[in-house]
Enzyme design. Structure first.
Site, PDB file in Angstrom:
ATOM      1  N   ARG A 110       0.839  -1.188   0.000  1.00  0.00           N
ATOM      2  CA  ARG A 110       0.000   0.000   0.000  1.00  0.00           C
ATOM      3  C   ARG A 110       0.875   1.239   0.000  1.00  0.00           C
ATOM      4  O   ARG A 110       1.700   1.425   0.890  1.00  0.00           O
ATOM      5  CB  ARG A 110      -0.923  -0.013   1.216  1.00  0.00           C
ATOM      6  CG  ARG A 110      -1.946   1.105   1.217  1.00  0.00           C
ATOM      7  CD  ARG A 110      -3.012   0.891   2.276  1.00  0.00           C
ATOM      8  NE  ARG A 110      -2.459   0.814   3.621  1.00  0.00           N
ATOM      9  CZ  ARG A 110      -3.187   0.663   4.712  1.00  0.00           C
ATOM     10  NH1 ARG A 110      -4.498   0.529   4.598  1.00  0.00           N
ATOM     11  NH2 ARG A 110      -2.626   0.613   5.897  1.00  0.00           N
ATOM     12  N   THR A 114      -0.868   7.573  -0.985  1.00  0.00           N
ATOM     13  CA  THR A 114      -2.191   7.471  -1.609  1.00  0.00           C
ATOM     14  C   THR A 114      -3.056   6.373  -0.996  1.00  0.00           C
ATOM     15  O   THR A 114      -4.270   6.346  -1.227  1.00  0.00           O
ATOM     16  CB  THR A 114      -2.046   7.177  -3.107  1.00  0.00           C
ATOM     17  OG1 THR A 114      -1.473   5.861  -3.281  1.00  0.00           O
ATOM     18  CG2 THR A 114      -1.138   8.191  -3.781  1.00  0.00           C
ATOM     19  N   ASP A 206      -1.145  -4.535  13.184  1.00  0.00           N
ATOM     20  CA  ASP A 206      -0.647  -4.981  11.878  1.00  0.00           C
ATOM     21  C   ASP A 206      -0.538  -6.497  11.890  1.00  0.00           C
ATOM     22  O   ASP A 206       0.315  -7.072  12.593  1.00  0.00           O
ATOM     23  CB  ASP A 206       0.722  -4.353  11.589  1.00  0.00           C
ATOM     24  CG  ASP A 206       1.204  -4.638  10.184  1.00  0.00           C
ATOM     25  OD1 ASP A 206       1.401  -5.826   9.856  1.00  0.00           O
ATOM     26  OD2 ASP A 206       1.402  -3.680   9.426  1.00  0.00           O
ATOM     27  N   ASP A 209       2.966  -7.984  10.956  1.00  0.00           N
ATOM     28  CA  ASP A 209       3.963  -7.832  12.007  1.00  0.00           C
ATOM     29  C   ASP A 209       3.702  -8.818  13.149  1.00  0.00           C
ATOM     30  O   ASP A 209       4.645  -9.407  13.704  1.00  0.00           O
ATOM     31  CB  ASP A 209       3.956  -6.409  12.553  1.00  0.00           C
ATOM     32  CG  ASP A 209       4.609  -5.414  11.608  1.00  0.00           C
ATOM     33  OD1 ASP A 209       5.320  -5.875  10.671  1.00  0.00           O
ATOM     34  OD2 ASP A 209       4.428  -4.205  11.777  1.00  0.00           O
TER      35      ASP A 209
END
Length: 215
Positions: A110, A114, A206, A209
């Site tokens: 990602r 944006t 996350d 992670d």
């Protein structure tokens, strides 16, 4: 966005076992080893529901007592497509349930400015157009990565596509429903919203992670 029940292709799995395991995953004190195990278990439970519509064929078997007519899967071909990297954590659980499935990979990241997905890797089974697809990714946040993955698969001939995610944001569901209206979405929970950084709130952090012990 209104109640997700207004979308017929969205299934929220509220089974007690699923909800219990998901609560443990959300806890910041849950370590990487237990987190990985829970992702695997939840993926298996989700795949059980996502394969409910598989077609059956009759066959004859002989039990120790008598011959009988029973049912087996009618040669259904399946492909599991994890969105790298977090989607990898869901693959083994599904393969335990469907060991004959083939596995492809879609790599996306990602853009931090944006928030749009950028493809960096795509490797799929050659007969992808003949298989029912299970795209897997723990989190459905903005929906951009999932929608892009669906389009990549469509461009390569895929037809029947299901999306399995552990947690979804309303914004992500809305994006996938809008851009990929024939894709069925399976999720264990629909959370409140996305924050300014595109993270699901309350979410679980996350997922990549936490799966791999990185920061």
């Amino acid at each position: 966005m209104g109640d997700v029940r207004e979308y017929p292709n969205v299934m929220v799995m509220d089974h007690p076992l699923i909800q219990h395991k998901l609560s443990i995953m959300r806890d910041e004190a849950t370590g990487a080893k237990e987190f990985r195990e829970l992702v695997k278990e939840l993926a298996m439970l989700m795949a059980y529901e996502a394969t409910r519509d598989f077609q059956l064929a009759e066959t004859t078997v002989k039990t120790p007592v008598a011959e009988t007519t029973t049912k087996v899967l009618a040669g259904k071909k399946v492909a599991v497509i994890p969105i790298l990297r977090a989607g990898l954590g869901m693959v083994d659980g599904i393969l335990e349930l469907i060991p004959a499935a083939k596995v492809g990979h879609v790599g996306l990241y990602r853009d931090p400015e944006t928030l749009q997905p950028v493809e960096y890797y795509c490797k799929l089974p050659e007969d992808i157009g003949e298989r029912d697809i299970l795209i897997v990714d723990p989190m459905l946040a903005t929906g951009g990565s999932a929608s892009a993955a669906v389009q990549f698969l469509r461009d390569r001939g895929a037809k029947t596509i299901n999306l399995l995610v552990l947690i979804a944001a309303p914004e992500g569901i809305e994006e996938v429903v809008k851009s990929c209206e024939d894709v069925r979405i399976y999720t264990c929970a629909v959370d409140s919203h996305l924050n300014d950084h595109g993270y699901i709130i309350p979410g679980l952090g996350d997922a990549g992670d936490r799966l791999f012990g990185t920061k």
